[in-house]
Design a protein around this motif. Sequence first.
Motif, PDB file in Angstrom:
ATOM      1  N   ARG A  21      18.258   4.452 156.225  1.00 35.32           N
ATOM      2  CA  ARG A  21      17.598   5.612 155.615  1.00 35.32           C
ATOM      3  C   ARG A  21      16.277   5.939 156.291  1.00 35.32           C
ATOM      4  O   ARG A  21      15.933   7.094 156.462  1.00 35.32           O
ATOM      5  CB  ARG A  21      17.306   5.316 154.140  1.00 35.32           C
ATOM      6  CG  ARG A  21      18.528   5.451 153.310  1.00 35.32           C
ATOM      7  CD  ARG A  21      18.186   5.764 151.864  1.00 35.32           C
ATOM      8  NE  ARG A  21      19.408   5.712 151.083  1.00 35.32           N
ATOM      9  CZ  ARG A  21      19.554   5.002 149.992  1.00 35.32           C
ATOM     10  NH1 ARG A  21      18.556   4.306 149.521  1.00 35.32           N
ATOM     11  NH2 ARG A  21      20.695   4.997 149.342  1.00 35.32           N
ATOM     12  N   GLU A  22      15.538   4.888 156.662  1.00 35.20           N
ATOM     13  CA  GLU A  22      14.163   5.138 157.096  1.00 35.20           C
ATOM     14  C   GLU A  22      13.987   5.160 158.598  1.00 35.20           C
ATOM     15  O   GLU A  22      12.967   5.621 159.089  1.00 35.20           O
ATOM     16  CB  GLU A  22      13.228   4.079 156.476  1.00 35.20           C
ATOM     17  CG  GLU A  22      13.181   4.200 154.959  1.00 35.20           C
ATOM     18  CD  GLU A  22      12.443   3.052 154.298  1.00 35.20           C
ATOM     19  OE1 GLU A  22      11.766   2.286 155.014  1.00 35.20           O
ATOM     20  OE2 GLU A  22      12.560   2.932 153.062  1.00 35.20           O
ATOM     21  N   ARG A  23      14.972   4.641 159.362  1.00 31.96           N
ATOM     22  CA  ARG A  23      14.793   4.576 160.815  1.00 31.96           C
ATOM     23  C   ARG A  23      16.018   5.049 161.593  1.00 31.96           C
ATOM     24  O   ARG A  23      16.018   6.113 162.177  1.00 31.96           O
ATOM     25  CB  ARG A  23      14.440   3.142 161.245  1.00 31.96           C
ATOM     26  CG  ARG A  23      13.078   2.673 160.743  1.00 31.96           C
ATOM     27  CD  ARG A  23      12.806   1.226 161.109  1.00 31.96           C
ATOM     28  NE  ARG A  23      12.688   1.004 162.540  1.00 31.96           N
ATOM     29  CZ  ARG A  23      11.582   1.209 163.246  1.00 31.96           C
ATOM     30  NH1 ARG A  23      10.495   1.634 162.660  1.00 31.96           N
ATOM     31  NH2 ARG A  23      11.564   0.973 164.557  1.00 31.96           N
ATOM     32  N   TRP A  24      17.114   4.260 161.546  1.00 25.07           N
ATOM     33  CA  TRP A  24      18.224   4.505 162.470  1.00 25.07           C
ATOM     34  C   TRP A  24      18.968   5.802 162.208  1.00 25.07           C
ATOM     35  O   TRP A  24      19.490   6.406 163.136  1.00 25.07           O
ATOM     36  CB  TRP A  24      19.256   3.379 162.405  1.00 25.07           C
ATOM     37  CG  TRP A  24      18.716   2.001 162.456  1.00 25.07           C
ATOM     38  CD1 TRP A  24      17.564   1.590 163.067  1.00 25.07           C
ATOM     39  CD2 TRP A  24      19.315   0.843 161.876  1.00 25.07           C
ATOM     40  NE1 TRP A  24      17.416   0.239 162.893  1.00 25.07           N
ATOM     41  CE2 TRP A  24      18.474  -0.240 162.171  1.00 25.07           C
ATOM     42  CE3 TRP A  24      20.483   0.623 161.145  1.00 25.07           C
ATOM     43  CZ2 TRP A  24      18.763  -1.539 161.758  1.00 25.07           C
ATOM     44  CZ3 TRP A  24      20.769  -0.676 160.739  1.00 25.07           C
ATOM     45  CH2 TRP A  24      19.915  -1.742 161.037  1.00 25.07           C
ATOM     46  N   GLY A  25      19.057   6.194 160.937  1.00 23.46           N
ATOM     47  CA  GLY A  25      19.924   7.329 160.602  1.00 23.46           C
ATOM     48  C   GLY A  25      19.221   8.670 160.659  1.00 23.46           C
ATOM     49  O   GLY A  25      19.847   9.708 160.425  1.00 23.46           O
ATOM     50  N   LEU A  26      17.921   8.673 160.956  1.00 25.60           N
ATOM     51  CA  LEU A  26      17.179   9.933 160.947  1.00 25.60           C
ATOM     52  C   LEU A  26      17.575  10.775 162.164  1.00 25.60           C
ATOM     53  O   LEU A  26      17.895  10.233 163.219  1.00 25.60           O
ATOM     54  CB  LEU A  26      15.669   9.645 160.990  1.00 25.60           C
ATOM     55  CG  LEU A  26      15.110   8.861 159.797  1.00 25.60           C
ATOM     56  CD1 LEU A  26      13.621   8.613 159.990  1.00 25.60           C
ATOM     57  CD2 LEU A  26      15.361   9.611 158.495  1.00 25.60           C
ATOM     58  N   PRO A  27      17.537  12.092 161.999  1.00 20.56           N
ATOM     59  CA  PRO A  27      17.827  12.925 163.174  1.00 20.56           C
ATOM     60  C   PRO A  27      16.674  12.839 164.173  1.00 20.56           C
ATOM     61  O   PRO A  27      15.557  12.474 163.807  1.00 20.56           O
ATOM     62  CB  PRO A  27      17.949  14.338 162.578  1.00 20.56           C
ATOM     63  CG  PRO A  27      17.279  14.285 161.252  1.00 20.56           C
ATOM     64  CD  PRO A  27      17.258  12.870 160.782  1.00 20.56           C
TER      65      PRO A  27
END
Length: 327
Positions: free
Chosen positions: A195-201
Amino acid sequence: MPPRKSPPTEVLLDVLEALPPGQRLWVRGAGRSLYPLLRGGDSVRVLRCGPGAMSRGDVALVRQGRQLVAHVVVSTEPWATASLVGGMDPPGGVTLGRVVAVRRGQWVLPLPRPFRPAMWMTQQALSAAWARPESRVVYRHVRDFFFSGWSRPLRRRLVGPLDVRLLRTDDLDALLAFAGEQLVVSPGFLRRQLRERWGLPEPDRRGAAAGAFDAQGRLHGFAWVDSYRQEALPLDGFWVRSLVVAPRARRMGVATRLLGCLMAEARRQGEERLYADIDDDNTASLRTFGGMGFRPSSPELTWRTNLAWDAAGRTKALVVMERELPP
Ligand SMILES: CC(C)(COP(=O)(O)OP(=O)(O)OC[C@H]1O[C@@H](n2cnc3c(N)ncnc32)[C@H](O)[C@@H]1OP(=O)(O)O)[C@@H](O)C(=O)NCCC(=O)NCCS
């Protein structure tokens, strides 16, 4: 019909504990605890009751800390539960209810009470066999034989084509199902990182996770890259972590594709090198990294990495490898 998705474990625990005795609920999140009867991603139907309503051979859903396990009751006085293959549970778990059915995909397997003696005897026989070191060695050889090159064409057909790509926040369910089956990383950590790092656009993404998805959206392989500073380890740069391919999809180039995807993303985020720390006896992994152009790091970095992990309580010797990322 049982529900297709369950809420996260924390929510489930609260719902379960608030459920009155006698009520039933489908629960996903007991992982592989009753393996091979129960696999990651399977659900169990639990009848809310206490240990007093259970007998030897029943399957109990037990809360151990924030984890759920479905284990066989091996004795009621004193109360003791154990996994189907393996050892006894430590004392202190909270019994939430009795498992009355197991669901895998479309299939629902009821666990009726007359089944209890058979379940108890199976648990006793499997645990006794598992306790002998030679049984484990035989098991590993059989497993390696089935998942080696000769079975690759068959496995390729069963698994189907795989799409290797970076994970997005909406891949959380697939990731947690894979983690329950294959990883020792905590679901809370994965959820937070996604949610906070890897999945951000882009351009907010920091670190990255890659997965190999089948046509149904199921994960068969996973790895991530991120800074160790995230976990307070004093090591610079991006490191490859949790590279795992499900046995059914091994030796099909999945790890190689995952690494390729992560290398490209690390480069895009401005990293010039990528590092990996690998157990020194993990031939499959050493060869996979070697095949992707990773070479042994300096003795100084290898020593510092081992020192950092020793301080974190890990005891196995690690080989450190690295490779420059092409511009
Ligand atoms: C290590 C691991 C990720 C490799 O995944 P994979 O998808 O099977 O790897 P690939 O198919 O991309 O293999 C790449 C090359 O590595 C080598 N390799 C992979 N697995 C091997 C094995 N079991 N024995 C010998 N060589 C192996 C081969 O050279 C292979 O190329 P080839 O099949 O063309 O000969 C997988 O075995 C795994 O998940 N292991 C358990 C978890 C683990 O140890 N992770 C690494 C933590 S650092």
